[in-house]
Design a protein around this motif. Structure first.
Motif, mmCIF file in Angstrom:
data_model
loop_
_atom_site.group_PDB
_atom_site.id
_atom_site.type_symbol
_atom_site.label_atom_id
_atom_site.label_comp_id
_atom_site.label_asym_id
_atom_site.label_seq_id
_atom_site.Cartn_x
_atom_site.Cartn_y
_atom_site.Cartn_z
ATOM 1 N N GLU A 1 -8.679 6.990 3.637
ATOM 2 C CA GLU A 1 -7.294 7.030 3.180
ATOM 3 C C GLU A 1 -6.320 6.550 4.240
ATOM 4 O OE1 GLU A 1 -4.088 10.290 1.402
ATOM 5 O OE2 GLU A 1 -6.176 10.864 1.721
ATOM 6 N N SER A 2 -6.609 6.867 5.519
ATOM 7 C CA SER A 2 -5.697 6.467 6.600
ATOM 8 C C SER A 2 -5.611 4.951 6.717
ATOM 9 C CB SER A 2 -6.152 7.068 7.929
ATOM 10 O OG SER A 2 -6.077 8.469 7.894
ATOM 11 N N TYR A 3 -6.775 4.299 6.706
ATOM 12 C CA TYR A 3 -6.730 2.837 6.835
ATOM 13 C C TYR A 3 -6.210 2.179 5.566
ATOM 14 C CZ TYR A 3 -7.603 -1.854 8.354
ATOM 15 O OH TYR A 3 -7.399 -3.174 8.711
ATOM 16 N N CYS A 4 -6.285 2.868 4.452
ATOM 17 C CA CYS A 4 -5.690 2.341 3.225
ATOM 18 C C CYS A 4 -4.196 2.109 3.433
ATOM 19 C CB CYS A 4 -5.925 3.299 2.060
ATOM 20 S SG CYS A 4 -5.062 2.847 0.529
ATOM 21 N N LYS A 5 -3.519 3.072 4.052
ATOM 22 C CA LYS A 5 -2.088 2.925 4.321
ATOM 23 C C LYS A 5 -1.827 1.810 5.329
ATOM 24 C CE LYS A 5 0.138 7.280 3.124
ATOM 25 N NZ LYS A 5 0.999 8.373 3.606
ATOM 26 N N PHE A 6 -2.650 1.784 6.393
ATOM 27 C CA PHE A 6 -2.493 0.731 7.392
ATOM 28 C C PHE A 6 -2.718 -0.642 6.768
ATOM 29 C CE2 PHE A 6 -2.953 3.943 10.800
ATOM 30 C CZ PHE A 6 -1.942 3.504 11.632
ATOM 31 N N HIS A 7 -3.743 -0.731 5.939
ATOM 32 C CA HIS A 7 -4.082 -1.986 5.274
ATOM 33 C C HIS A 7 -2.908 -2.472 4.425
ATOM 34 C CE1 HIS A 7 -5.929 -4.443 2.034
ATOM 35 N NE2 HIS A 7 -6.742 -4.849 2.985
ATOM 36 N N THR A 8 -2.294 -1.577 3.693
ATOM 37 C CA THR A 8 -1.140 -1.925 2.864
ATOM 38 C C THR A 8 0.044 -2.360 3.724
ATOM 39 O OG1 THR A 8 -1.850 -0.304 1.206
ATOM 40 C CG2 THR A 8 0.413 -1.099 1.064
ATOM 41 N N CYS A 9 0.273 -1.647 4.824
ATOM 42 C CA CYS A 9 1.374 -1.992 5.730
ATOM 43 C C CYS A 9 1.127 -3.333 6.417
ATOM 44 C CB CYS A 9 1.563 -0.893 6.775
ATOM 45 S SG CYS A 9 2.146 0.675 6.100
ATOM 46 N N PHE A 10 -0.118 -3.556 6.856
ATOM 47 C CA PHE A 10 -0.460 -4.837 7.476
ATOM 48 C C PHE A 10 -0.213 -5.980 6.500
ATOM 49 C CE2 PHE A 10 -3.803 -2.713 10.407
ATOM 50 C CZ PHE A 10 -2.788 -2.343 11.277
ATOM 51 N N ASP A 11 -0.649 -5.775 5.267
ATOM 52 C CA ASP A 11 -0.494 -6.797 4.228
ATOM 53 C C ASP A 11 0.972 -7.206 4.087
ATOM 54 O OD1 ASP A 11 -0.951 -8.479 2.115
ATOM 55 O OD2 ASP A 11 -2.209 -7.078 1.016
ATOM 56 N N GLY A 12 1.857 -6.219 3.926
ATOM 57 C CA GLY A 12 3.278 -6.510 3.779
ATOM 58 C C GLY A 12 3.895 -7.080 5.048
ATOM 59 N N SER A 13 3.512 -6.539 6.193
ATOM 60 C CA SER A 13 4.079 -6.988 7.471
ATOM 61 C C SER A 13 3.795 -8.457 7.728
ATOM 62 C CB SER A 13 3.509 -6.151 8.620
ATOM 63 O OG SER A 13 3.885 -4.802 8.510
ATOM 64 N N PHE A 14 2.533 -8.854 7.565
ATOM 65 C CA PHE A 14 2.147 -10.225 7.877
ATOM 66 C C PHE A 14 2.719 -11.209 6.862
ATOM 67 C CE2 PHE A 14 -1.802 -7.950 9.624
ATOM 68 C CZ PHE A 14 -1.118 -7.605 10.778
ATOM 69 N N CYS A 15 2.884 -10.757 5.625
ATOM 70 C CA CYS A 15 3.510 -11.596 4.595
ATOM 71 C C CYS A 15 4.933 -11.949 4.993
ATOM 72 C CB CYS A 15 3.506 -10.870 3.250
ATOM 73 S SG CYS A 15 4.752 -11.473 2.070
ATOM 74 N N TYR A 16 5.723 -10.930 5.270
ATOM 75 C CA TYR A 16 7.124 -11.181 5.601
ATOM 76 C C TYR A 16 7.275 -11.837 6.973
ATOM 77 C CZ TYR A 16 8.614 -8.676 1.460
ATOM 78 O OH TYR A 16 8.831 -8.304 0.154
ATOM 79 N N ALA A 17 6.351 -11.554 7.885
ATOM 80 C CA ALA A 17 6.378 -12.241 9.183
ATOM 81 C C ALA A 17 6.207 -13.746 8.984
ATOM 82 C CB ALA A 17 5.287 -11.690 10.099
ATOM 83 N N SER A 18 5.267 -14.132 8.117
ATOM 84 C CA SER A 18 5.059 -15.556 7.823
ATOM 85 C C SER A 18 6.312 -16.166 7.211
ATOM 86 C CB SER A 18 3.878 -15.734 6.858
ATOM 87 O OG SER A 18 2.673 -15.286 7.445
ATOM 88 N N LEU A 19 6.918 -15.446 6.282
ATOM 89 C CA LEU A 19 8.123 -15.942 5.613
ATOM 90 C C LEU A 19 9.264 -16.159 6.604
ATOM 91 C CD1 LEU A 19 9.740 -16.536 3.008
ATOM 92 C CD2 LEU A 19 10.234 -14.094 2.892
ATOM 93 N N PHE A 20 9.510 -15.172 7.473
ATOM 94 C CA PHE A 20 10.611 -15.283 8.429
ATOM 95 C C PHE A 20 10.348 -16.398 9.450
ATOM 96 C CE2 PHE A 20 11.361 -10.496 7.627
ATOM 97 C CZ PHE A 20 12.098 -10.793 6.500
ATOM 98 N N HIS A 21 9.075 -16.543 9.871
ATOM 99 C CA HIS A 21 8.736 -17.635 10.789
ATOM 100 C C HIS A 21 9.030 -18.988 10.149
ATOM 101 C CE1 HIS A 21 6.495 -14.681 13.254
ATOM 102 N NE2 HIS A 21 6.605 -15.582 14.213
ATOM 103 N N LEU A 22 8.611 -19.150 8.892
ATOM 104 C CA LEU A 22 8.842 -20.420 8.201
ATOM 105 C C LEU A 22 10.340 -20.684 8.028
ATOM 106 C CD1 LEU A 22 6.032 -20.235 5.501
ATOM 107 C CD2 LEU A 22 6.189 -21.888 7.379
#
Length: 358
Positions: free
Chosen positions: A113-134
């Motif tokens: 369950e703990s990594y489930c939350k991290f996995h979800t946060c990583f997913d969103g973080s890297f998505c928006y990081a890519s968007l802001f970089h572009l």
């Protein structure tokens, strides 16, 4: 009486058969999620397809990062932004895609369950990081194409560093605060209770936050499209002006400016393709998420999985785009793979065969 006993026995047999037919993520565990895996051949094909995407995202983006950080000739503000973008895509391939692959194929979450939350946060973080970089890269390219001679003084390495910090800081803060405070499922308590089971990893998001997330994607996207529209209009005008130059003396005097302009246009074109691929990959997912939130989550699971993996595969596409359009990247790959980068003087090697090449 005998007929009644036979009827009860038949019911017990039917119930036992139904229980045996239902597979659980965790056998003998209360409230275990139901497992709906694919049959052997589709299962193997999906593992190959998803696994290939993860490997390509990890090693392709790692090559981009190594090339830009190792070769001094590539130490430019734009390339540092590209390296940071590659870092986000690399982390998607390393920390998100392998676990999503197992979840998508096995329909179960086996990583706690703990990594489930991290996995979800990583997913969103890297998505928006890519968007802001572009988005920052599009600003960088706009300045470079519209005013190429003054550009080096306007968009410097420190400015590029600030853009990188802002991109990562905003995306990580937003994603982790959203999912760790629990505001994402406010108003969806009944649905969360119904979906909660051992072996699941769902993160439902209510309408307000889905709309906010969509706007956070949509506004930078519109800004990028406007900037690249202006970039290509300016590039087209510059190309016509260069072609119409008749006076040889004037052409000689402007030759350096023309070479710089050609280089910046080529870089803008390549990065514009990367932006277009990003939008094609991400836009259907965001539109579906918005529709889903307002239509009681009607998207079939297989459609959601297809859209999700289109998003993930975007992290593997940028290195292929660079390899196809950038000769310097192809040369850098050869030097890295051959081990030439281990030489003491390798960082100073020339990667550009022509003065106008970028």
């Amino acid at each position: 009486m005998e007929l009644l006993e036979d009827s009860h026995q038949e019911m017990r047999i039917n119930n036992s058969y139904q229980l045996a037919a239902v597979q659980l993520c965790f056998e003998n565990v209360n409230r275990s999620c139901i497992k709906t895996p694919y049959s052997p051949i589709p299962r193997m094909i999906l593992y190959v397809v998803f696994g290939f995407g993860a490997v390509l995202a990890v090693f392709g983006n790692l090559l981009v990062i190594i090339a830009i950080l190792h070769f001094k000739q590539l130490h430019t503000p734009t390339n540092f932004l590209i390296a940071s973008l590659a870092c986000a895509d690399f982390l998607v391939g390393l920390t998100v895609m392998p676990f999503s692959m197992v979840r998508s194929v096995e329909s179960c979450w086996y990583f706690g369950e703990s990594y489930c939350k991290f996995h979800t946060c990583f997913d969103g973080s890297f998505c928006y990081a890519s968007l802001f970089h572009l988005c920052f890269i599009s600003i960088d390219r706009y300045i470079a194409v519209t005013d190429p001679l003054v550009y080096p003084t306007k968009f410097t390495v420190p400015i590029s560093g600030i853009c990188i910090v802002v991109s990562w800081g905003c995306s990580v803060t937003y994603s982790f605060s959203l999912f760790y405070t629990g505001v994402n499922d406010d108003g969806l308590e009944d649905m969360v209770i119904a979906l909660t089971c051992v072996g699941g990893c769902q993160a439902p998001v209510n309408q307000d936050w889905v709309l906010f997330g969509f706007l956070l994607f949509f506004i930078p996207t519109i800004a990028m499209l406007i900037l690249y529209g202006k970039i290509f209009l300016v590039a087209k005008h510059q190309a016509r002006k260069i072609e119409s130059t008749i006076n040889q003396t004037q052409a000689s005097a402007e030759s350096y400016k023309d070479r710089v302009a050609k280089r910046e246009r080529k870089a803008a074109k390549t990065l514009g393709i990367a932006v277009a691929v990003f939008l094609v990959s991400w836009l259907p997912y965001f539109i579906d998420s918005l529709i889903d939130a307002y239509m009681n989550f009607i998207t079939p699971p297989y459609v959601y999985e297809i859209l999700l993996w289109c998003v993930y595969y975007n992290s593997a596409m940028n290195p292929l785009i660079y390899a196809f359009f950038y000769p310097w990247f192809r040369k850098a790959i050869k030097l890295i793979v051959s081990g030439t980068v281990l030489r003491n003087d390798s960082s100073a090697m020339n990667l550009f065969s022509e003065k106008v090449e970028i």
